[in-house]
Motif scaffolding. Structure first.
Motif, PDB file in Angstrom:
ATOM      1  N   CYS A 347       0.827  -1.200   0.000  1.00  0.00           N
ATOM      2  CA  CYS A 347       0.000   0.000   0.000  1.00  0.00           C
ATOM      3  C   CYS A 347       0.867   1.258   0.000  1.00  0.00           C
ATOM      4  N   MET A 348       1.919   1.251   0.815  1.00  0.00           N
ATOM      5  CA  MET A 348       2.813   2.403   0.841  1.00  0.00           C
ATOM      6  C   MET A 348       3.572   2.545  -0.475  1.00  0.00           C
ATOM      7  N   ALA A 349       4.019   1.435  -1.017  1.00  0.00           N
ATOM      8  CA  ALA A 349       4.736   1.477  -2.294  1.00  0.00           C
ATOM      9  C   ALA A 349       3.849   2.036  -3.401  1.00  0.00           C
ATOM     10  N   GLU A 350       2.581   1.623  -3.419  1.00  0.00           N
ATOM     11  CA  GLU A 350       1.640   2.112  -4.431  1.00  0.00           C
ATOM     12  C   GLU A 350       1.396   3.612  -4.266  1.00  0.00           C
ATOM     13  N   ALA A 351       1.099   4.042  -3.037  1.00  0.00           N
ATOM     14  CA  ALA A 351       0.771   5.451  -2.809  1.00  0.00           C
ATOM     15  C   ALA A 351       1.963   6.360  -3.082  1.00  0.00           C
ATOM     16  N   VAL A 352       3.139   5.970  -2.590  1.00  0.00           N
ATOM     17  CA  VAL A 352       4.329   6.800  -2.793  1.00  0.00           C
ATOM     18  C   VAL A 352       4.784   6.744  -4.250  1.00  0.00           C
ATOM     19  N   GLY A 353       4.713   5.566  -4.858  1.00  0.00           N
ATOM     20  CA  GLY A 353       5.091   5.449  -6.261  1.00  0.00           C
ATOM     21  C   GLY A 353       4.216   6.291  -7.162  1.00  0.00           C
ATOM     22  N   GLN A 354       2.935   6.289  -6.889  1.00  0.00           N
ATOM     23  CA  GLN A 354       2.012   7.111  -7.665  1.00  0.00           C
ATOM     24  C   GLN A 354       2.294   8.596  -7.438  1.00  0.00           C
ATOM     25  N   THR A 355       2.578   8.960  -6.201  1.00  0.00           N
ATOM     26  CA  THR A 355       2.903  10.346  -5.886  1.00  0.00           C
ATOM     27  C   THR A 355       4.150  10.790  -6.642  1.00  0.00           C
ATOM     28  N   TYR A 434      -4.609  -3.823  -2.480  1.00  0.00           N
ATOM     29  CA  TYR A 434      -3.185  -3.691  -2.207  1.00  0.00           C
ATOM     30  C   TYR A 434      -2.619  -4.879  -1.432  1.00  0.00           C
ATOM     31  N   CYS A 435      -3.414  -5.433  -0.537  1.00  0.00           N
ATOM     32  CA  CYS A 435      -2.899  -6.478   0.349  1.00  0.00           C
ATOM     33  C   CYS A 435      -2.534  -7.760  -0.402  1.00  0.00           C
ATOM     34  N   LYS A 436      -3.090  -7.940  -1.595  1.00  0.00           N
ATOM     35  CA  LYS A 436      -2.822  -9.164  -2.356  1.00  0.00           C
ATOM     36  C   LYS A 436      -1.354  -9.286  -2.748  1.00  0.00           C
ATOM     37  N   GLY A 437      -0.716  -8.153  -3.024  1.00  0.00           N
ATOM     38  CA  GLY A 437       0.665  -8.207  -3.485  1.00  0.00           C
ATOM     39  C   GLY A 437       1.672  -7.804  -2.437  1.00  0.00           C
ATOM     40  N   CYS A 438       1.277  -7.868  -1.169  1.00  0.00           N
ATOM     41  CA  CYS A 438       2.126  -7.348  -0.098  1.00  0.00           C
ATOM     42  C   CYS A 438       3.030  -8.428   0.490  1.00  0.00           C
ATOM     43  N   ALA A 439       4.185  -7.996   0.976  1.00  0.00           N
ATOM     44  CA  ALA A 439       5.102  -8.922   1.656  1.00  0.00           C
ATOM     45  C   ALA A 439       4.587  -9.315   3.033  1.00  0.00           C
ATOM     46  N   TYR A 440       3.620  -8.541   3.539  1.00  0.00           N
ATOM     47  CA  TYR A 440       3.040  -8.819   4.841  1.00  0.00           C
ATOM     48  C   TYR A 440       1.634  -9.396   4.681  1.00  0.00           C
ATOM     49  N   SER A 441       1.140 -10.030   5.720  1.00  0.00           N
ATOM     50  CA  SER A 441      -0.214 -10.593   5.706  1.00  0.00           C
ATOM     51  C   SER A 441      -1.137  -9.727   6.541  1.00  0.00           C
ATOM     52  N   GLY A 449       5.759 -11.724   9.417  1.00  0.00           N
ATOM     53  CA  GLY A 449       4.885 -11.322   8.324  1.00  0.00           C
ATOM     54  C   GLY A 449       3.624 -10.592   8.747  1.00  0.00           C
ATOM     55  N   ALA A 450       3.486 -10.269  10.030  1.00  0.00           N
ATOM     56  CA  ALA A 450       2.300  -9.534  10.478  1.00  0.00           C
ATOM     57  C   ALA A 450       2.285  -8.135   9.862  1.00  0.00           C
ATOM     58  N   CYS A 451       1.107  -7.696   9.453  1.00  0.00           N
ATOM     59  CA  CYS A 451       0.959  -6.373   8.838  1.00  0.00           C
ATOM     60  C   CYS A 451       1.405  -5.283   9.814  1.00  0.00           C
ATOM     61  N   PRO A 452       2.310  -4.389   9.400  1.00  0.00           N
ATOM     62  CA  PRO A 452       2.742  -3.306  10.291  1.00  0.00           C
ATOM     63  C   PRO A 452       1.601  -2.442  10.811  1.00  0.00           C
TER      64      PRO A 452
END
Length: 509
Positions: A347-355, A434-441, A449-452
């Motif tokens: 989610c962070m990668a998507e939001a920052v990458g888009q920004t 977003y969660c589908k492609g995340c390194a965390y669950s 692997g817990a979601c931050p």
């Protein structure tokens, strides 16, 4: 007759600007300037700088065609001063002018700079907005809580938008409950209207690439409208293709879909290329003509005459120190992932990458992804504020600071929001893919692997318990926390501390 200078700033590109209306084109001289201090007081996204410089240059041509004497200073002209006041002094010496007429800027920083200028500067109200400072102060006077919803109703009555006599159309003021659908499988709108750079814009792009190419943000694929005619076409394009589904999905997020059904016209509105009633009238007409549903029209109009006017009112009501407030005492540095550093959080990668690519992200990406993470992690609010101010093409302090300091980071102690906008990973999972492609669950609360977001949510709640446990909107979450067994709570807090320590050490999260 005595010549006056008429200052027009980069976010005042409106021919009905109060300073222009108060001037005499037969004797007064318009001053516009691309200056280093404005381009670099935060590391602005290159696309933001290019948009404003190009729009400014075209607006200067428009004013000259209307009969104004315009003295325009380019950034790469060696005679151009470092700041606005320096340019006013230079033009005063050049023209013999002894005073300046200006429309009040949208940032305390600039207001104070103009007041300190050796030339006498008369500041006129910026009546391009629908609510004056005096009107907002009168509305706010004596209220225990300055909630936007009640201000919005007053603005509906004042403007007559979506009203039938004294009542709101549809029998209710707010259709927000209809505007929270999660991301659909696909998007049938091609996004905002795109404009190929013309000669003026290409010249600006070369300048910006040379001077600001090292700033965070991509300059390639520049498509913004840069004059009023293009901005009006962009508005019409969105109303026809995006508005019908805007309401339903305005909070949704989808991988690879940077715009969904959003208008992406706030940059044009905030720079003065479009006017608030102009855009609202077009949207209301689309609803009345049966081309858009009521929840879409109301949701958009609320953002313009409600939220936009409200945050401006708060900014000027609260004063210059608003951006320094830090009610929660957060002091962590902004993590490197906000500047494109590595992260395992999709989610962070998507939001920052888009920004980085577009100088744009919609309100939920800003509030519930990047803003939510910064708040949960305890990042200093001033650093978060300066990041948003730097990276978005629609960001000016009057609109950005209340959204960040108040709404996003709760650093104003609750002037804007009745509770902090924090959530675990479940909200992002519900509203996006977003969660589908995340390194965390997102389903893991603790362990490898817990979601931050899951860990930091409870850490935030625990460390701020004294402040928030009495908040009726948060009481249920504290009851949930208390029902967890002691070992689980201890594990959550310990793992959250480890995550924060990793952030502090510059590690990847």
């Amino acid at each position: 007759m005595v010549t006056r200078l008429v200052l027009v700033l980069g976010d005042q590109l409106s021919e009905d600007l109060s300073a222009l209306r108060g001037a005499d084109k037969t004797r007064d001289v318009v001053v516009m300037a691309e200056v280093r201090d404005e381009a670099a007081y935060v590391p602005h996204h290159p696309k933001k700088i290019a948009f404003l410089f190009s729009a400014m240059r075209k607006f200067a041509v428009r004013l000259r065609a209307a009969g104004w004497d315009v003295r325009y200073s380019r950034l790469d002209d060696p005679e151009t001063g470092a700041g606005i006041c320096a340019e006013l002094l230079r033009r005063a010496e050049e023209t013999g002018a002894s005073e300046v007429l200006a429309t009040q800027p949208g940032e305390w920083r600039l207001i104070e700079a103009l007041k300190a200028c050796p030339l006498p500067v008369t500041l006129l109200s910026d009546d391009r907005f629908l609510c004056s400072h005096a009107e907002f102060e009168a509305w706010a006077d004596g209220r225990k809580a300055l909630r936007m919803e009640y201000f919005y109703r007053e603005m509906r009555r004042k403007t007559g938008l979506l009203m039938e006599g004294g009542d709101p159309v549809g029998g209710q003021w707010n259709f927000d409950h209809d505007n929270r659908k999660p991301a659909p499988g696909s998007v049938d709108f091609g996004g905002p209207k795109r404009f190929a750079p013309d000669e003026v814009t290409r010249e600006v792009l070369d300048l910006v690439r040379d001077r600001f190419g090292g700033n965070f943000g991509d300059l390639d694929d520049f498509w913004f409208a840069t004059d009023r005619e293009q901005a009006r076409r962009a508005l019409a394009h969105w109303v026809e293709g995006g508005l019908p589904n805007f309401g339903d999905y305005q909070d949704a997020m989808l991988t690879g879909e940077r715009f969904l059904w959003h208008g992406v016209i706030s940059m044009y509105l905030n720079a003065g290329l479009l006017a608030p009633m102009e855009v609202c009238d077009v949207v209301e007409r689309a609803w009345r003509d049966g081309k858009a549903p009521l929840n879409a029209a109301e949701g958009f109009i609320r953002q313009v005459i409600g939220w936009r006017e409200y945050v401006r009112g708060i900014y000027f009501l609260e004063g210059p120190d608003y951006v320094t407030r830090n009610a929660l005492g957060h002091d962590r540095d902004l993590p490197s992932m906000y500047w494109g550093g590595e992260t395992g959080m999709q989610c962070m990668a998507e939001a920052v990458g888009q920004t980085r690519a577009e100088a744009y992200a919609h309100h939920i990406q800003r509030l519930m992804v990047t803003g939510n993470f910064a708040l949960l992690a305890g990042v200093e609010a001033r650093q978060v504020h300066e990041w948003y101010l730097a990276v978005y093409a629609d960001a000016y302090e009057w609109v950005e600071a209340p959204n960040t300091i108040g709404m996003s980071q709760f650093a104003d102690g609750g002037i804007i929001a009745s509770k902090p906008y924090v959530s675990s990973g479940n909200y992002i999972h519900k509203m996006s893919d977003y969660c589908k492609g995340c390194a965390y669950s997102v389903t893991k609360k603790t362990g490898e692997g817990a979601c931050p977001f899951n860990l930091l949510y409870w850490h935030f709640m625990d460390r701020h318990r004294d402040r928030f446990e009495g908040n009726p909107r948060m009481a249920q979450m504290y009851r949930t926390w208390d029902r967890m067994n002691a070992d689980k709570r201890e594990t959550v807090l310990a793992e959250a501390e480890d995550l924060l320590a990793r952030l502090d050490a510059g590690g990847v999260v």
